[in-house]
Write a protein that holds these residues in place. Structure first.
Motif, short mmCIF file in Angstrom:
data_model
loop_
_atom_site.label_atom_id
_atom_site.label_comp_id
_atom_site.label_asym_id
_atom_site.label_seq_id
_atom_site.Cartn_x
_atom_site.Cartn_y
_atom_site.Cartn_z
N LEU A 89 1.34 11.52 4.74
CA LEU A 89 0.72 12.04 3.53
C LEU A 89 1.37 11.34 2.35
CD1 LEU A 89 0.92 15.90 4.19
CD2 LEU A 89 -1.14 14.50 4.33
N SER A 90 0.57 10.99 1.36
CA SER A 90 1.17 10.40 0.17
C SER A 90 1.56 11.52 -0.80
CB SER A 90 0.21 9.43 -0.51
OG SER A 90 -0.81 10.14 -1.17
N LEU A 91 2.54 11.25 -1.62
CA LEU A 91 2.98 12.24 -2.59
C LEU A 91 1.83 12.57 -3.55
CD1 LEU A 91 5.63 13.70 -3.00
CD2 LEU A 91 6.30 11.97 -4.65
N ALA A 92 1.01 11.58 -3.85
CA ALA A 92 -0.13 11.80 -4.75
C ALA A 92 -1.14 12.76 -4.10
CB ALA A 92 -0.80 10.46 -5.05
N GLU A 93 -1.30 12.62 -2.79
CA GLU A 93 -2.22 13.49 -2.06
C GLU A 93 -1.74 14.95 -2.09
OE1 GLU A 93 -2.43 11.61 1.73
OE2 GLU A 93 -4.06 12.87 2.43
N VAL A 94 -0.43 15.12 -1.91
CA VAL A 94 0.14 16.47 -1.94
C VAL A 94 0.03 17.05 -3.35
CG1 VAL A 94 2.21 17.85 -1.51
CG2 VAL A 94 1.69 15.91 -0.04
N ARG A 95 0.33 16.23 -4.35
CA ARG A 95 0.19 16.66 -5.75
C ARG A 95 -1.22 17.19 -6.01
NH1 ARG A 95 -0.44 11.58 -8.95
NH2 ARG A 95 -2.47 11.87 -7.96
N ASP A 96 -2.23 16.44 -5.58
CA ASP A 96 -3.61 16.85 -5.81
C ASP A 96 -3.96 18.13 -5.05
OD1 ASP A 96 -3.80 14.67 -7.43
OD2 ASP A 96 -4.87 13.42 -6.00
N ALA A 97 -3.40 18.28 -3.84
CA ALA A 97 -3.64 19.50 -3.07
C ALA A 97 -3.04 20.70 -3.79
CB ALA A 97 -3.04 19.36 -1.66
N VAL A 98 -1.88 20.53 -4.41
CA VAL A 98 -1.27 21.62 -5.18
C VAL A 98 -2.18 21.96 -6.37
CG1 VAL A 98 0.72 22.32 -6.57
CG2 VAL A 98 1.08 20.97 -4.49
N SER B 103 9.89 -15.87 4.87
CA SER B 103 10.45 -17.21 5.06
C SER B 103 9.73 -17.95 6.19
CB SER B 103 11.96 -17.11 5.36
OG SER B 103 12.16 -16.53 6.63
N HIS B 104 8.94 -17.21 6.98
CA HIS B 104 8.18 -17.83 8.08
C HIS B 104 6.71 -18.02 7.75
CE1 HIS B 104 11.70 -16.32 10.30
NE2 HIS B 104 11.44 -17.29 11.16
N CYS B 105 6.15 -17.11 6.98
CA CYS B 105 4.71 -17.20 6.69
C CYS B 105 4.39 -16.43 5.41
CB CYS B 105 3.90 -16.66 7.87
SG CYS B 105 4.01 -14.90 8.08
N PRO B 106 3.21 -16.70 4.83
CA PRO B 106 2.87 -15.99 3.59
C PRO B 106 2.86 -14.47 3.80
CG PRO B 106 1.36 -17.81 3.98
CD PRO B 106 2.19 -17.68 5.22
N LEU B 107 3.35 -13.76 2.82
CA LEU B 107 3.42 -12.29 2.90
C LEU B 107 2.92 -11.71 1.58
CD1 LEU B 107 4.60 -9.61 4.27
CD2 LEU B 107 6.63 -10.05 2.89
N GLU B 108 2.06 -10.71 1.68
CA GLU B 108 1.64 -9.98 0.47
C GLU B 108 1.94 -8.51 0.66
OE1 GLU B 108 -2.18 -10.62 -1.26
OE2 GLU B 108 -2.18 -12.74 -0.71
N LEU B 109 2.53 -7.92 -0.38
CA LEU B 109 2.89 -6.50 -0.33
C LEU B 109 2.08 -5.74 -1.37
CD1 LEU B 109 6.79 -6.83 -0.11
CD2 LEU B 109 5.19 -6.36 1.76
N LEU B 110 1.43 -4.68 -0.94
CA LEU B 110 0.61 -3.88 -1.85
C LEU B 110 1.33 -2.58 -2.18
CD1 LEU B 110 -2.84 -4.35 -0.08
CD2 LEU B 110 -1.87 -5.70 -1.95
N GLU B 111 1.25 -2.17 -3.42
CA GLU B 111 1.95 -0.96 -3.84
C GLU B 111 1.14 0.28 -3.48
OE1 GLU B 111 4.69 0.59 -7.48
OE2 GLU B 111 3.42 -1.13 -7.80
N PRO B 112 1.78 1.28 -2.85
CA PRO B 112 1.06 2.52 -2.55
C PRO B 112 0.69 3.26 -3.84
CG PRO B 112 3.19 2.43 -1.40
CD PRO B 112 3.17 1.32 -2.39
N GLU B 113 -0.24 4.20 -3.71
CA GLU B 113 -0.63 4.98 -4.89
C GLU B 113 0.58 5.73 -5.42
OE1 GLU B 113 -3.70 8.55 -6.21
OE2 GLU B 113 -3.54 8.01 -4.11
N PRO B 114 0.89 5.59 -6.70
CA PRO B 114 2.09 6.23 -7.23
C PRO B 114 1.90 7.73 -7.47
CG PRO B 114 1.00 5.02 -8.97
CD PRO B 114 0.21 4.77 -7.71
N PHE B 115 3.00 8.46 -7.48
CA PHE B 115 2.98 9.89 -7.81
C PHE B 115 2.71 10.06 -9.30
CE2 PHE B 115 5.77 13.51 -9.20
CZ PHE B 115 4.97 14.54 -8.71
N VAL B 116 3.34 9.21 -10.08
CA VAL B 116 3.15 9.27 -11.52
C VAL B 116 3.29 7.86 -12.08
CG1 VAL B 116 5.60 9.92 -11.82
CG2 VAL B 116 4.03 10.26 -13.71
#
Lengths: 313, 142
Positions: A89-98, B103-116
């Motif tokens: 669960l993402s923290l954002a998902e829990v926030r929205d559920a609250v 260091s071995h191959c291309p890598l892309e990192l995506l940011e998860p949805e933030p809390f705030v």
């Protein structure tokens, strides 16, 4: 033994060395893990991983009851930490559920505040990196840091202290892999202040077992108890533990006549710490470890999960 | 995203359907690796592994164990991938793994949805300082 949910099928073929995805039940999973990871001790927890279990747990949250009862072991805490920790669960998902379950800000402010703690710990981890393994500040206990034992005593690890509360917490920790936050704090205070064990030994032990084992919230919370991440050490007395555990341990404790937690806060402070003056007067001094972070992380903004709240005494 | 045929590395912080790499490329082959070195060194108990295993089974991913970097690289080769896609980790251990993969191959990192999402990075140090700035922003969503 309930069957395991049918795993999501893959659109690519399996290869030798891929771990099995089709397991009949939890007994089969337990056997598989014993075979594949013989060094990993213990058995499965009664708490299940996975999205279904996470959604069921999320559907039961009650922000209003959480506000009133969260510091009690039998209070309406959410139990979501393992799922948030591992991104089920993402923290954002829990926030929205609250938000969906409350009518006013007052009804959800405590639970949202707790989610804020989780975000805070993640941000601290981004900031400190491996520095979370080091004491952040000087101790305010008046004791030499070198005077704390580096190893967890065997009676604590094995649940044989003779104290019903601490042995009960050890049992929950090692069998279920989850402890109420207040129990974590009582146990940490007992290990660090009563047994004079370095916080790191206790923190590492917790991470072996906690399903939500998050090094940042765990290690910094142990440091909060120890006073290397707070202005004063956290400790408690029997009255506090008895009240918030509904007396469930004290009633059956064989050590009740010689309870080490018996006494007023003033008495215990005198017993546990070298000088009360030192608790208040040591200046805050941070030892940050920015140099251990890679350039990649320093350039990125934080996001978060995971933690431990602070019950009042 | 510049990768055309990536494989996805799912790590311990993103074992859910909100994993941004899985959302971005739901049909790409994906992998989770039990890090045997970490498990041994940190004495990780079986119940923690069981929790990870059950969570991973809910996702369309291959499960393996061993050296994470080697396994991810081998998985990328097995699928003729042009790189690895993953979610941005917080844990420095996972970050080091990401650096080794890159260091071995291309890598892309995506940011998860933030809390705030804060207008500027908040002051940390103590929770109260952070929360004074973050709390009003969080409640804007209510």
């Amino acid at each position: 033994m309930p069957p395991q949910p049918i795993p999501t099928s893959l659109s690519w073929s399996e290869r030798p060395g891929d771990l099995p995805r089709d397991l009949a039940d939890r007994r089969a999973l337990d056997r598989l893990l014993a075979e594949q990871f013989p060094e990993a001790g213990g058995r499965l927890s009664s708490l299940r991983g996975g999205r279904d279990a996470a959604e069921t747990t999320l559907s039961r949250i009650d922000p209003r009851r959480y506000t009133k009862s969260r510091n009690h072991l039998k209070g309406a805490v959410t139990g979501l930490s393992p799922y948030i920790r591992h991104g089920v669960l993402s923290l954002a998902e829990v926030r929205d559920a609250v938000f969906q379950r409350i009518r006013s800000r007052d009804e959800g402010s405590k639970l949202i505040n707790e989610l804020g703690w989780r975000d805070f710990w993640q941000r601290m981890w981004r900031d400190l990196g491996d520095g979370i393994h080091d004491s952040q500040e000087e101790l305010k206990t008046g004791h030499d840091p070198a005077s704390y034992a580096g190893e967890l005593p065997e009676d604590i690890r094995a649940g044989r202290t003779g104290l019903a509360c601490m042995d009960g917490f050890q049992s929950e920790l090692t069998s279920r892999g989850w402890l109420h936050n207040h129990a974590r704090m009582w146990m940490a205070a007992y290990v660090v202040h009563w047994r004079k064990v370095h916080w790191k030994a206790g923190a590492d032990w917790f991470l072996e077992h906690l399903l939500d084992g998050d090094p940042s919230s765990n290690h910094l919370s142990w440091q909060w108890v120890a006073s290397s991440f707070s202005h004063k050490p956290y400790f408690f007395n029997k009255g506090n533990l008895e009240r918030f555990s509904d007396g469930q341990f004290c009633r059956r404790c064989s050590s009740s006549e010689r309870c080490p937690f018996e006494g007023s806060y003033e008495q215990l402070e005198g017993q546990l710490f070298a000088s009360q003056g030192s608790i208040r007067d040591v200046p805050t001094r941070r030892s940050r470890n920015h140099q251990q972070r890679s350039g990649r992380q320093q350039e990125l903004k934080g996001s978060g999960q995971a933690a431990m709240a602070r019950p009042k005494r | 995203m510049s990768l055309q045929r990536p494989v996805i590395w799912v790590h311990e912080e993103a074992l859910g359907s909100s994993n941004p790499a899985l959302l971005e490329r739901p049909n790409s082959p994906a992998l989770f690796v039990f890090d045997t070195r970490w498990i041994q060194e940190a004495r990780i108990s079986r119940k923690r592994l069981g929790f990870l295993y059950e969570s991973a089974l809910d996702l369309p991913i291959t499960l393996r164990k061993g050296d994470v970097v080697k396994e991810v690289i081998a998985f990328a080769e097995r699928h003729n991938a042009d790189g690895v896609l993953s979610s941005l980790p917080v844990d420095p251990r996972l970050e080091r793994i990401a650096v080794s993969i890159e260091s071995h191959c291309p890598l892309e990192l995506l940011e998860p949805e933030p809390f705030v999402t804060m207008p500027r990075p908040p002051r940390l140090g103590r929770f109260s300082r952070y929360w004074r700035e973050a709390e009003p922003v969080v409640w804007e969503g209510f």
